[in-house]
Design a protein around this motif. Structure first.
Motif, PDB file in Angstrom:
ATOM      1  N   ARG A 165       2.825   1.899 -24.881  1.00 32.20           N
ATOM      2  CA  ARG A 165       2.585   2.306 -23.543  1.00 32.20           C
ATOM      3  C   ARG A 165       2.667   1.369 -22.419  1.00 32.20           C
ATOM      4  O   ARG A 165       3.619   1.362 -21.213  1.00 32.20           O
ATOM      5  N   HIS A 166       2.114   0.177 -22.633  1.00 35.30           N
ATOM      6  CA  HIS A 166       2.068  -0.972 -21.436  1.00 35.30           C
ATOM      7  C   HIS A 166       3.388  -1.526 -21.311  1.00 35.30           C
ATOM      8  O   HIS A 166       3.900  -1.737 -20.448  1.00 35.30           O
ATOM      9  N   TYR A 167       4.058  -1.596 -22.822  1.00 34.83           N
ATOM     10  CA  TYR A 167       5.368  -2.129 -22.444  1.00 34.83           C
ATOM     11  C   TYR A 167       6.456  -1.400 -22.023  1.00 34.83           C
ATOM     12  O   TYR A 167       7.537  -1.757 -21.285  1.00 34.83           O
ATOM     13  N   LEU A 168       6.289  -0.029 -22.188  1.00 33.59           N
ATOM     14  CA  LEU A 168       7.339   0.971 -21.660  1.00 33.59           C
ATOM     15  C   LEU A 168       6.934   1.058 -20.044  1.00 33.59           C
ATOM     16  O   LEU A 168       7.854   1.144 -19.289  1.00 33.59           O
ATOM     17  N   ASN A 169       5.822   0.659 -19.639  1.00 25.55           N
ATOM     18  CA  ASN A 169       5.552   0.722 -18.115  1.00 25.55           C
ATOM     19  C   ASN A 169       5.999  -0.581 -17.585  1.00 25.55           C
ATOM     20  O   ASN A 169       6.671  -0.515 -16.585  1.00 25.55           O
ATOM     21  N   GLY A 180      12.226  -3.372 -28.198  1.00 26.21           N
ATOM     22  CA  GLY A 180      12.551  -4.711 -28.386  1.00 26.21           C
ATOM     23  C   GLY A 180      11.279  -5.745 -28.190  1.00 26.21           C
ATOM     24  O   GLY A 180      10.845  -6.710 -28.904  1.00 26.21           O
ATOM     25  N   ARG A 181      10.605  -5.591 -27.027  1.00 24.13           N
ATOM     26  CA  ARG A 181       9.363  -6.180 -26.589  1.00 24.13           C
ATOM     27  C   ARG A 181       8.253  -6.087 -27.638  1.00 24.13           C
ATOM     28  O   ARG A 181       7.633  -7.030 -28.106  1.00 24.13           O
ATOM     29  N   TYR A 182       8.149  -5.100 -28.267  1.00 26.02           N
ATOM     30  CA  TYR A 182       6.959  -4.457 -29.145  1.00 26.02           C
ATOM     31  C   TYR A 182       7.278  -5.394 -30.310  1.00 26.02           C
ATOM     32  O   TYR A 182       6.399  -5.897 -31.068  1.00 26.02           O
ATOM     33  N   ASN A 183       8.489  -5.479 -30.616  1.00 28.35           N
ATOM     34  CA  ASN A 183       8.750  -6.122 -31.913  1.00 28.35           C
ATOM     35  C   ASN A 183       9.360  -7.816 -31.752  1.00 28.35           C
ATOM     36  O   ASN A 183       9.137  -8.639 -32.695  1.00 28.35           O
ATOM     37  N   GLY A 184       8.874  -8.200 -30.469  1.00 29.56           N
ATOM     38  CA  GLY A 184       9.206  -9.532 -30.215  1.00 29.56           C
ATOM     39  C   GLY A 184      10.780 -10.110 -30.309  1.00 29.56           C
ATOM     40  O   GLY A 184      11.084 -11.214 -30.448  1.00 29.56           O
ATOM     41  N   SER A 185      11.654  -8.979 -30.157  1.00 26.48           N
ATOM     42  CA  SER A 185      13.005  -9.157 -30.111  1.00 26.48           C
ATOM     43  C   SER A 185      13.694  -8.890 -29.027  1.00 26.48           C
ATOM     44  O   SER A 185      14.770  -7.956 -29.064  1.00 26.48           O
ATOM     45  N   ARG A 186      13.053  -8.563 -27.787  1.00 23.01           N
ATOM     46  CA  ARG A 186      13.426  -8.018 -26.477  1.00 23.01           C
ATOM     47  C   ARG A 186      15.219  -8.403 -26.216  1.00 23.01           C
ATOM     48  O   ARG A 186      15.434  -9.439 -26.156  1.00 23.01           O
ATOM     49  N   GLY A 187      15.925  -7.158 -26.116  1.00 28.08           N
ATOM     50  CA  GLY A 187      17.315  -7.315 -25.866  1.00 28.08           C
ATOM     51  C   GLY A 187      18.180  -7.256 -26.962  1.00 28.08           C
ATOM     52  O   GLY A 187      19.369  -7.299 -26.755  1.00 28.08           O
ATOM     53  N   LYS A 188      17.598  -7.311 -28.224  1.00 28.41           N
ATOM     54  CA  LYS A 188      18.416  -7.410 -29.325  1.00 28.41           C
ATOM     55  C   LYS A 188      18.654  -5.836 -29.933  1.00 28.41           C
ATOM     56  O   LYS A 188      17.279  -5.303 -29.973  1.00 28.41           O
ATOM     57  N   ALA A 189      19.505  -5.396 -30.460  1.00 28.52           N
ATOM     58  CA  ALA A 189      19.769  -4.046 -30.931  1.00 28.52           C
ATOM     59  C   ALA A 189      19.109  -3.827 -32.175  1.00 28.52           C
ATOM     60  O   ALA A 189      18.754  -2.438 -32.418  1.00 28.52           O
ATOM     61  N   PRO A 190      18.920  -4.609 -33.321  1.00 31.20           N
ATOM     62  CA  PRO A 190      18.880  -4.081 -34.721  1.00 31.20           C
ATOM     63  C   PRO A 190      17.274  -3.168 -34.807  1.00 31.20           C
ATOM     64  O   PRO A 190      17.400  -2.212 -35.205  1.00 31.20           O
ATOM     65  N   TYR A 191      16.295  -3.844 -34.023  1.00 33.49           N
ATOM     66  CA  TYR A 191      15.043  -3.068 -34.338  1.00 33.49           C
ATOM     67  C   TYR A 191      15.013  -2.034 -33.476  1.00 33.49           C
ATOM     68  O   TYR A 191      14.653  -0.845 -34.029  1.00 33.49           O
TER      69      TYR A 191
END
Length: 211
Positions: A165-169, A180-191
């Protein structure tokens, strides 16, 4: 070729140790970032409640809709969580924590499937833990510092949903960037694409009542 008794016992012991250890998860992990005090305090407050997940409903129709959801999701989850009571406890908790954080339950279930495949004791190569693969630093930043609690089901789901929720905000509602931010891969499509694909497996559509 025969094995010596010592070799056999050593191999058996190693195998037993491997089985005893948490299975490794292959998903990514959140990246520690500075938080301003107001955000840190808000996140800390959001995770502090120790209340058990007891869904409350404004009317009978809402409760019946929830029970239909619970029954269908339990059937879908049978192969992942075999025992009925732990399966119901998990679904009730994930529903409660998702709703509490204003998240779509199917999204959270899709994320859990990608992150840990519903394994409570999963550990990633980066050290993320539990069902929602929460990084231990979060317990220091907004919790009591006890990262072992991330293997506790409700604690892990509480942290995971609050962080999501924090990242969504932070991403102004952009789910692609949020995941992507949750996974540590912000901006990349696979996750994000993997989570969206698995989310569809947990979508629930109310059937119209039969005449």
């Amino acid at each position: 070729m025969s094995l010596s008794r010592r070799s056999y016992l050593s191999g058996a012991a190693a195998g037993a140790l491997t089985l005893a250890l948490p299975r490794v998860a292959l998903a990514g992990a959140q990246i520690e970032e500075p938080l301003i005090d107001s955000v840190r305090n808000a996140l800390s407050s959001a995770i502090r409640s120790a209340a058990p997940p007891r869904p409350e409903f404004p009317d009978t129709a809402s409760r019946l809709a929830y029970l239909r959801w619970l029954g269908e999701m339990s059937e879908r989850l049978k192969k992942k969580i075999v025992d009925p009571q732990p399966r119901i406890d998990f679904l009730q908790t994930v529903w409660y924590e998702s709703k509490r954080s204003g998240l779509d339950v199917s999204l959270v279930l899709g994320l859990i499937q990608v992150e840990s495949n519903f394994r409570k004791y999963a550990v990633s190569s980066a050290g993320a833990r539990g069902l929602m693969q929460v990084m231990p630093f979060w317990t220091r930043v907004i919790g009591d510092g006890d990262s072992a609690k991330l293997f506790h089901m409700q604690t892990n789901l509480r942290f995971g949903c609050v962080i999501l929720r924090h990242y969504l905000n932070r991403e102004d509602g952009d789910l692609f960037l949020t995941l992507g931010r949750y996974n540590g891969s912000r901006g990349k499509a696979p996750y994000p694409n993997a989570v969206f694909a698995n989310q569809r497996l947990w979508a629930f559509t109310e059937r119209p009542p039969q005449a």
